[in-house]
Write an enzyme that holds these catalytic residues in place. Structure first.
Site, short mmCIF file in Angstrom:
data_model
loop_
_atom_site.label_atom_id
_atom_site.label_comp_id
_atom_site.label_asym_id
_atom_site.label_seq_id
_atom_site.Cartn_x
_atom_site.Cartn_y
_atom_site.Cartn_z
CD GLU A 40 -1.41 -6.41 5.84
OE1 GLU A 40 -1.55 -5.78 5.97
OE2 GLU A 40 -0.99 -6.66 4.28
CG HIS B 207 -3.63 -3.69 3.44
ND1 HIS B 207 -2.49 -2.91 4.26
CD2 HIS B 207 -4.61 -2.64 3.00
CE1 HIS B 207 -3.05 -2.05 4.03
NE2 HIS B 207 -3.75 -1.51 3.41
CB CYS C 163 -1.06 0.19 0.84
SG CYS C 163 -2.13 1.48 0.84
#
Length: 528
Positions: free
Chosen positions: A180, A178, A90
């Site tokens: 994660e 993202h 990002c």
């Protein structure tokens, strides 16, 4: 023993440069779940420090800023010429693009938040085994306008032209999504591709290797000196007690201060478990009347917390002087505590706070500065789930490892209003019934917390054809992954019915049970 003679701690294989993302800690957790050691460090880390650590890979986190803003956080631009694989996530990707000659602009009209399917444009080691059209989690208001020389677009979404980019020659990669976050379907695949395929990391971060490496370091640090540990019975302090006992044996003294606000049977269980069963030296301090007397007439929850914390300090200081002298104080400080207390001011080499001070432990409430202890914090690089695994490997039973979180002030903040012994007895019995029925139903390990709250009002009821006027009990059960957000647990009605029937029939002075169906946010898990 001099600091330089201590055994060297392992360096992280993956460094995560933090640009203020709410997910930086989560990135580290996801990498560690793949058995690779990672640490979050300041975005201001120097090239010299990076070279000293010699990581196999670097991740640039997301962040709330825009890279084109004045004073937007940056990193040393020479980082991109170190030859170390880098993944920008990002904001991290946008920063890499800007620093290497590309451009980033506001994407106000095409901002992307939430789930979005990605379209893979070309093969890439980063996206290996990621399915086309798979869902990834987006959260950005800016987008790349022009790529730097040497970069290729490897994926896009409906609203984002550059959802993933790569410079294979320099091993520089970026994703706008993202990976994660749990909502990203193949997020962990992307992380593994970077950690293993691109950065060539080795899966050597395990509980067993941690124990093997940590015990000699504890022995080196402590030598033949005495160590004091404030034992609360929670998973952190209990795991620490087992680890220290394994490392230094009878040099360790645990102090268990019973302030009178624990759950039913817990003081007896803890003393029997640690002192009698495992022969770990525990000094039991009965301070129940001392604490309860300090709360007389106190109704404000913050005042209760403050009074309990201050009284704990006084008792701890008095008893440590009586039992001592001790040269070291052991604390169950965890890695999230280090990150939270230091922000990004974390020593990149050790993972420690740069300005070390005694941390306000949830049971200690801030110890006096003049206690003159040296700190032993062997859990300071671990996350909560890693501590639970460590505890299991050291022989802690599920009763401790899987126990629900419990606040430091204990039942004192689950009794709304003034606290007295009558209310404590009432709440203990009700709380025990709640947990007993949840365990019998096989739901205990599926629920983050399940407990009872006693309200400072009375309600009218009818029992045995007689009017009653007694306290209501609130049943609070929530599901969560980390306690940051939570949803109320959808417990089957028959179980709720059994809990209610038992409480009103078995607990004196209670005639009503209500179920809290508030999520967090807007509510909090605890009532006070």
């Amino acid at each position: 023993m001099s600091q330089t003679s201590l055994k060297k701690e392992r360096d992280p294989s993956i460094l995560i440069l933090d640009f203020g993302s709410q997910y930086s800690e989560l990135i580290a957790r996801r990498i560690r779940e793949t058995n690779v050691f990672s640490l979050v460090v300041s975005n201001c880390i120097s090239i010299e420090e990076i070279n000293d650590i010699n990581p196999k890979g670097i991740i640039l986190s997301g962040g709330p800023n825009s890279v084109y803003e004045k004073n937007a956080p940056k990193c040393d631009e020479k980082i991109f010429n170190l030859g170390i694989p880098i993944l920008g996530i990002c904001y991290g990707m946008q920063l890499m693009v800007k620093e290497l000659g590309g451009s980033v602009t506001s994407a106000t009209k095409k901002a992307e938040y939430g789930r979005a399917p990605i379209n893979i444009d070309q093969e890439s080691e980063l996206l290996s085994d990621v399915e086309d059209k798979s869902i990834m989690w987006m959260s950005h208001g800016d987008s790349i306008n022009c790529l730097p020389d040497g970069f290729n677009k490897i994926a896009h979404t409906e609203n984002t032209l550059h959802a993933a980019i790569s410079n294979d020659r320099k091993k520089l990669f970026g994703v706008q999504f993202h990976p994660e976050v749990i909502h990203s379907e193949f997020g962990i695949t992307v992380i593994k591709n970077f950690v293993y395929g691109i950065s060539s990391c080795v899966a050597d971060w395990t509980t067993e290797t941690y124990i093997e490496e940590t015990i000699p370091r504890i022995r080196d640090q402590v030598g033949n000196k005495k160590v004091l540990l404030a034992l609360s019975g929670g998973v952190d302090s209990s795991t620490l007690a087992f680890l220290l006992n394994k490392a230094i044996g009878n040099q360790l003294t645990c102090m268990f201060i019973d302030q009178g606000f624990m759950r039913k049977g817990e003081p007896e269980f803890l003393m029997n478990f640690f002192d009698k069963k495992f022969h770990i030296k525990v000094e039991y301090i009965n301070a129940r009347e001392r604490f309860i007397s300090k709360l007389k007439g106190i109704t404000d929850p913050e005042q209760k917390r403050k009074i309990i914390g201050e009284e704990f300090i006084r008792v701890f200081e008095e008893e440590s002087n009586r039992l001592g002298p001790f040269q070291y104080l052991a604390q169950g400080t965890l890695y999230p505590d280090v990150i939270e207390s230091a922000g990004t001011n974390i020593d990149p080499k050790t993972g420690e706070r740069i300005a070390v001070k005694i941390k306000s432990h949830h049971n200690v409430g801030g110890l006096p500065k003049d206690l003159q202890f040296k700190l032993v914090e062997p859990l300071r690089k671990l996350f909560k789930d890693e501590v639970r695994k460590l505890g299991a490997a050291l022989g802690l039973p599920d009763e401790i490892i899987k126990r629900h979180p419990f606040p430091g002030p204990g039942l004192a903040i689950r009794i709304l209003g003034e606290v007295n012994n009558e209310k404590l007895d009432c709440l203990r019995d009700a709380d025990w019934i709640v947990r007993d029925e949840i365990k019998k139903a096989g739901l205990y390990n599926d629920i983050w917390q399940a407990f009872a709250v006693l309200l400072p009002v009375k309600t009218v009821g009818v029992m045995g054809d007689k009017r009653t006027y007694a306290w209501p009990i609130v049943l609070r059960c929530v599901s969560s992954e980390d306690g940051m957000t939570a949803d109320w647990s959808k417990i089957p009605f028959p179980i709720l019915e059994r809990i209610s029937n038992r409480i009103v029939n078995e607990v004196v002075s209670v005639n009503r049970v209500v179920y809290d169906i508030t999520s967090k946010p807007p509510g909090t898990i605890e009532w006070e």
